[in-house]
Design a protein around this motif. Structure first.
Motif, PDB file in Angstrom:
ATOM      1  N   MET A   1       0.828  -1.205   0.000  1.00 36.27           N
ATOM      2  CA  MET A   1       0.000   0.000   0.000  1.00 36.27           C
ATOM      3  C   MET A   1       0.864   1.256   0.000  1.00 36.27           C
ATOM      4  SD  MET A   1      -1.336   0.181   3.964  1.00 36.27           S
ATOM      5  CE  MET A   1      -1.930  -1.486   3.964  1.00 36.27           C
ATOM      6  N   LYS A   2       0.326   2.291  -0.638  1.00 40.09           N
ATOM      7  CA  LYS A   2       1.089   3.542  -0.736  1.00 40.09           C
ATOM      8  C   LYS A   2       0.348   4.653   0.009  1.00 40.09           C
ATOM      9  CE  LYS A   2       2.675   2.784  -5.478  1.00 40.09           C
ATOM     10  NZ  LYS A   2       1.483   2.207  -6.121  1.00 40.09           N
ATOM     11  N   ILE A   3       1.075   5.335   0.874  1.00 34.98           N
ATOM     12  CA  ILE A   3       0.462   6.417   1.643  1.00 34.98           C
ATOM     13  C   ILE A   3       1.178   7.723   1.314  1.00 34.98           C
ATOM     14  CG2 ILE A   3      -0.054   7.279   3.973  1.00 34.98           C
ATOM     15  CD1 ILE A   3      -0.017   4.226   4.798  1.00 34.98           C
ATOM     16  N   ALA A   4       0.414   8.708   0.857  1.00 35.81           N
ATOM     17  CA  ALA A   4       0.995  10.004   0.488  1.00 35.81           C
ATOM     18  C   ALA A   4       0.767  11.014   1.604  1.00 35.81           C
ATOM     19  CB  ALA A   4       0.344  10.504  -0.796  1.00 35.81           C
ATOM     20  N   VAL A   5       1.827  11.723   1.959  1.00 39.42           N
ATOM     21  CA  VAL A   5       1.708  12.833   2.908  1.00 39.42           C
ATOM     22  C   VAL A   5       1.886  14.115   2.090  1.00 39.42           C
ATOM     23  CG1 VAL A   5       2.643  13.920   4.981  1.00 39.42           C
ATOM     24  CG2 VAL A   5       2.688  11.419   4.771  1.00 39.42           C
ATOM     25  N   ILE A   6       0.868  14.939   2.069  1.00 34.09           N
ATOM     26  CA  ILE A   6       0.921  16.155   1.250  1.00 34.09           C
ATOM     27  C   ILE A   6       1.942  17.123   1.848  1.00 34.09           C
ATOM     28  CG2 ILE A   6      -0.432  18.092   0.326  1.00 34.09           C
ATOM     29  CD1 ILE A   6      -1.287  15.275  -0.740  1.00 34.09           C
ATOM     30  N   SER A   7       2.936  17.487   1.041  1.00 38.61           N
ATOM     31  CA  SER A   7       4.068  18.240   1.591  1.00 38.61           C
ATOM     32  C   SER A   7       4.019  19.727   1.254  1.00 38.61           C
ATOM     33  CB  SER A   7       5.382  17.622   1.115  1.00 38.61           C
ATOM     34  OG  SER A   7       5.435  17.658  -0.301  1.00 38.61           O
ATOM     35  N   ALA A   8       2.837  20.304   1.292  1.00 40.86           N
ATOM     36  CA  ALA A   8       2.724  21.742   1.016  1.00 40.86           C
ATOM     37  C   ALA A   8       3.511  22.533   2.054  1.00 40.86           C
ATOM     38  CB  ALA A   8       1.258  22.167   1.040  1.00 40.86           C
ATOM     39  N   GLN A   9       3.283  22.180   3.318  1.00 43.39           N
ATOM     40  CA  GLN A   9       3.884  22.931   4.430  1.00 43.39           C
ATOM     41  C   GLN A   9       3.492  22.207   5.709  1.00 43.39           C
ATOM     42  OE1 GLN A   9       1.696  25.292   6.419  1.00 43.39           O
ATOM     43  NE2 GLN A   9       3.370  26.115   7.625  1.00 43.39           N
ATOM     44  N   GLY A  10       4.244  22.441   6.784  1.00 42.05           N
ATOM     45  CA  GLY A  10       3.848  21.895   8.087  1.00 42.05           C
ATOM     46  C   GLY A  10       4.557  20.599   8.444  1.00 42.05           C
ATOM     47  N   ASP A  11       3.847  19.799   9.261  1.00 39.05           N
ATOM     48  CA  ASP A  11       4.407  18.595   9.872  1.00 39.05           C
ATOM     49  C   ASP A  11       4.495  17.406   8.928  1.00 39.05           C
ATOM     50  OD1 ASP A  11       4.879  19.652  12.255  1.00 39.05           O
ATOM     51  OD2 ASP A  11       3.356  18.518  13.346  1.00 39.05           O
ATOM     52  N   VAL A  12       5.262  17.533   7.870  1.00 37.34           N
ATOM     53  CA  VAL A  12       5.285  16.497   6.843  1.00 37.34           C
ATOM     54  C   VAL A  12       6.156  15.305   7.268  1.00 37.34           C
ATOM     55  CG1 VAL A  12       5.853  16.021   4.431  1.00 37.34           C
ATOM     56  CG2 VAL A  12       4.866  18.236   5.078  1.00 37.34           C
ATOM     57  N   GLU A  13       7.407  15.577   7.590  1.00 41.85           N
ATOM     58  CA  GLU A  13       8.333  14.494   7.941  1.00 41.85           C
ATOM     59  C   GLU A  13       7.867  13.712   9.163  1.00 41.85           C
ATOM     60  OE1 GLU A  13      10.730  12.822   6.466  1.00 41.85           O
ATOM     61  OE2 GLU A  13      10.095  14.091   4.809  1.00 41.85           O
ATOM     62  N   GLU A  14       7.255  14.416  10.107  1.00 47.91           N
ATOM     63  CA  GLU A  14       6.763  13.766  11.326  1.00 47.91           C
ATOM     64  C   GLU A  14       5.718  12.708  10.977  1.00 47.91           C
ATOM     65  OE1 GLU A  14       7.167  16.969  10.853  1.00 47.91           O
ATOM     66  OE2 GLU A  14       8.122  17.893  12.598  1.00 47.91           O
TER      67      GLU A  14
END
Ligand code: GLN
Length: 196
Positions: A1-14
């Motif tokens: 499964m693939k999970i995308a974290v939207i990296s516009a701004q904010g707590d992305v790496e966490e």
């Protein structure tokens, strides 16, 4: 499964890190990646919209059509989780601050949100919640929004006084707090289990 974290701004790496940990604990194979690329978002099985600044995130996701892909994914039944600012963007209805800043919402949940609902003196705090399906949970709130009203098709998962701080409408999950900032992976495990 693939999970995308939207990296516009904010707590992305966490979010990326805690998803990795949650996958490992569940013994599930999976890939988690930070992205602002609409093709990558389209390929994901689930999407996380992190906390940060809702005004900024909204502008960035609408500028490059990532917003459209998030909506499409949610209409296809893929799990979408918004935390803090991300939860604001999932709502259909914003408060006067949302309107004043002309923040475009994704409108995926029948909820009314209030930005910075817990006031200035309470900019950041921890609270013990009782979350349905999860149990006792120590949540971190940072300039957090609240859900002040929800239609009956929205399942309320946790509240602080009259404010709803966790809610689910089918495959879409909104949290006022910041589960990515704790060591506790239960929220992310819950979310991963929503992926069919
Ligand atoms: N106050 C922020 C906003 O309205 C949300 C807070 C957060 O994501 N930490 O966008």
């Amino acid at each position: 499964m693939k999970i995308a974290v939207i990296s516009a701004q904010g707590d992305v790496e966490e979010h990326v890190e805690i998803v990795k940990k949650a996958l490992q604990e569940l013994g599930k194979e999976g890939k988690v990646f930070a992205t602002m690329n609409k093709e990558d978002v389209a390929k994901a099985d689930a999407i996380i919209l992190p906390g940060g600044e809702s005004t900024t995130i909204s502008k960035l996701i609408h500028k490059n059509s990532v917003a459209e892909e998030i909506k499409k994914a949610s209409f296809e039944g893929k799990p979408v989780m918004g935390t803090c600012a991300g939860a604001i963007l999932l709502a259909k209805h914003g408060d006067e601050e949302v309107m004043k800043t002309k923040t475009k919402l994704l409108g995926l949940m029948d909820i009314w949100v209030k930005r910075n609902a817990f006031g200035r003196q309470k900019e950041s705090f921890h609270a013990m919640l009782n979350i349905e399906g999860i149990g006792e949970y120590e949540a971190i709130f940072i300039r957090a929004p609240a859900i002040i009203k929800a239609k009956s098709n929205v399942k309320v998962l946790a509240k602080i006084d009259e404010y709803i701080v966790a809610a689910q409408q089918d495959n879409v999950l909104a949290l006022s707090f910041r589960p990515e900032l704790t060591e506790d992976t239960r929220i992310h495990r819950y979310f991963i289990k929503m992926i069919s």
